[in-house]
Design an enzyme around this catalytic site. Structure first.
Site, short mmCIF file in Angstrom:
data_model
loop_
_atom_site.label_atom_id
_atom_site.label_comp_id
_atom_site.label_asym_id
_atom_site.label_seq_id
_atom_site.Cartn_x
_atom_site.Cartn_y
_atom_site.Cartn_z
N LYS A 1 63.48 25.64 1.70
CA LYS A 1 63.09 26.96 1.20
C LYS A 1 63.49 28.02 2.23
CE LYS A 1 59.78 29.92 1.44
NZ LYS A 1 60.55 31.16 1.34
N GLU B 1 57.89 25.43 14.52
CA GLU B 1 58.56 26.26 15.54
C GLU B 1 58.12 27.68 15.25
OE1 GLU B 1 60.47 25.07 17.90
OE2 GLU B 1 60.81 23.04 17.15
N CYS C 1 63.22 34.57 18.34
CA CYS C 1 61.94 34.00 18.77
C CYS C 1 61.84 33.93 20.28
CB CYS C 1 61.75 32.62 18.15
SG CYS C 1 63.14 31.53 18.44
N GLU D 1 54.02 39.70 19.35
CA GLU D 1 55.46 39.54 19.11
C GLU D 1 55.93 40.70 18.22
OE1 GLU D 1 56.78 36.33 16.52
OE2 GLU D 1 58.41 35.95 17.91
#
Ligand code: NAD
Length: 497
Positions: free
Chosen positions: A191, A267, A302, A401
């Site tokens: 997906k 992750e 990331c 973040e």
């Protein structure tokens, strides 16, 4: 190397036929409900395609197809050498279609075409090739058994893998999963993010061309809360592998607990510290690196080096170098091969990033460069790479973040203080340390709670080393042979002689 110009890419963009349907049992198909959504380019706001909006019914169709393929053994029991050859053909097909895939990636998520072409697509192909090449070179074990027994320790494919991936490196994050998942003989339902589904959809067809049997790889575009959730709750998915935010990662663990206890490998996010000591061997290199660590891929990385920790004694000399280096990172038309900063993925991400810039200002940090939206006349979503000085690690811009080109500069006086600030975060994905002192480099690297640590560089690594996070940056690892652990079950078979 391609010699295509901006005009060439624009022409190709106009000529491109874009597939937006799901891929189940070796064929493109509309979603069961016939639903679709607009796939919008952040470069100029143009609608690129109608993309199938899959739901639970589609998840069921894809899972049945994947399960049948797995049980048939056509792929799962294929001789490893043959599976290897097929994976290498698959990788080669990505490479021979690199220009089309790179164009799709750039139009879909806004990254510079040079990056799509030279980093994303080759990196994706390499992940498939590396995992394929490895698969006929790994051996199982025989335990230290008594004379009248044989204890075999073998690895078997887990069966059905659902892979849910993000939009920042759409095809590469998918291939970090597809490589080891397919090489070890599993069937996969992939997906992609609703923000960047196009390359995954296209690559499904290439898998068939490579000789991967129908049903082994299915692709379901759609939203997280619909088809993503349906896969995560599905009773016949054996393993769920995910790259994305920590918030969604936590939710997936709940879904697994509420359903069949499928294995969940995550992750997730990061807020990585980049520590520059006064004795860094090359401050100029450290400055260049600090700039690219926050501006590359628009900061939508990331492992972005979003917290720059600078030793106070060198700050006055070093910071102007970073500002100067960041001037080399300028938003431009992503289809121009000279552009190194593209568009942010969508208006939601644009608002998020601008919101953090405002928060930084409100909290009293000072903008040294950037801080504005730019190129509005294009209809695209561009933000200037930005540096905040005077940041404390308690500020919102240092804790959360941002996933955009916004750098927080924090100062420190001792190595112990640097490590303490660096580790004072819920994340633990990556970190870097710059020093010419060998012992200080090793001791700092050991003390950093992060899955990847770089010394005198930022963002080193390739398929040979594992990649993943400590703490709330995730569990398990992508890349390297360690990634194979996620896609296999360990079996002990005892034979009485
Ligand atoms: P996201 O978590 O919003 O979405 C990731 C994927 O999860 C998408 O496909 C989305 O549709 C799906 N999803 C959302 N809600 C869901 C739900 N309830 N159930 C099932 N699926 C759901 O993340 P994003 O915005 O696409 O990506 C950015 C994030 O990814 C950042 O946090 C970044 O750090 C992280 N990331 C991590 C790595 C890594 O290797 N650690 C690499 C790249 C990106």
């Amino acid at each position: 190397m391609t010699t295509l110009t901006l005009a060439d890419w624009q022409q190709r963009a106009r000529d491109l036929r874009i597939e937006g349907r799901a891929f189940i049992q070796g064929e493109y198909t509309t979603s069961s409900a016939g639903a679709s959504f607009d796939c919008i380019s952040p470069i100029d706001g143009r609608v690129l395609a109608q993309v199938a909006s899959c739901d639970e019914a589609d998840a069921n169709r894809a899972v049945i197809s994947a399960r049948m393929a797995f049980e048939s053994g056509a792929w799962s029991r294929m001789a490893p050498a043959k599976r290897k050859a097929t994976m290498i053909r698959f990788a080669n097909l990505l490479q021979s279609n690199a220009e089309e895939l790179a164009l799709l990636e750039t139009l879909d998520m806004g990254k510079p075409i040079s990056d799509s072409l030279n980093i994303d697509i080759p990196g994706s192909a390499n992940a498939l090739r590396w995992s394929g090449e490895a698969i006929d070179k790994i051996y199982d074990e025989v335990a230290a058994t008594p004379h009248d027994q044989i204890g075999m320790v073998t690895r078997e494919p887990v069966g059905l893998v659902a892979a849910i991936v993000p939009w920042n490196f759409p095809l590469m994050m998918a291939c970090w999963k597809l490589g080891p998942a397919l090489a070890t003989g599993n069937s996969v339902v992939l997906k992609p993010s609703e923000k960047s589904p196009l390359t995954a959809i296209r690559v499904a067809q290439l898998a068939i061309e490579a000789g991967i049997p129908a049903g082994v790889l299915n692709v379901l575009p759609g939203y997280g809360h619909t088809v993503g959730k349906a896969l995560a709750l599905h009773m016949d998915v054996d393993t769920l592998v995910f790259t994305g935010s920590t918030r969604v990662a936590k939710q997936l663990m709940i879904y697994a607990g509420e359903s069949n206890m499928k294995r969940v490998w995550l992750e997730a996010g990061g807020k990585s510290p980049n520590i520059v000591f006064a004795d860094a061997p090359d401050l100029q290199a450290a400055a260049q690196s600090a700039a690219s660590a926050i501006a590359f891929n628009q900061g939508e990385v990331c492992t972005a080096g979003s917290r720059l920790l600078v030793e106070s004694s060198v700050k006055e000399r070093f910071l102007p170098m970073v500002v100067e280096a960041l001037k080399g990172w300028k938003p431009g038309n992503p289809l121009d091969p000279a552009t190194n900063v593209g568009a942010l993925v969508d208006t939601q991400q644009l608002d998020t990033v601008l919101g953090y810039i405002e928060a930084g200002r409100n909290d009293g940090a000072q903008v040294l460069i950037g801080g504005q939206r730019t190129m509005q006349e294009t209809g695209g979503l561009y933000v200037e790479p930005t540096i905040f000085d005077g940041v404390s690690n308690a500020m919102k811009i240092a804790r959360e973040e941002i996933f955009g080109p916004v750098l927080s500069v924090i100062t420190f006086d001792t190595a112990a203080e640097a490590v303490s600030i660096a580790n004072d975060t819920p994340y633990g994905l990556a970190a870097a340390v710059w020093t010419a002192d060998l012992s200080k480099a090793h001791l700092t690297a050991k003390a950093l709670r992060a899955g990847s640590v770089w010394v005198n560089q930022y963002d080193g690594g390739d398929m040979t080393a594992p990649f993943g996070g400590f703490k709330q940056s995730g569990n398990g690892r992508d890349k390297s042979l360690h990634a194979f652990d996620k896609y296999t079950e360990l079996k002990a078979t005892w034979i009485k002689l």
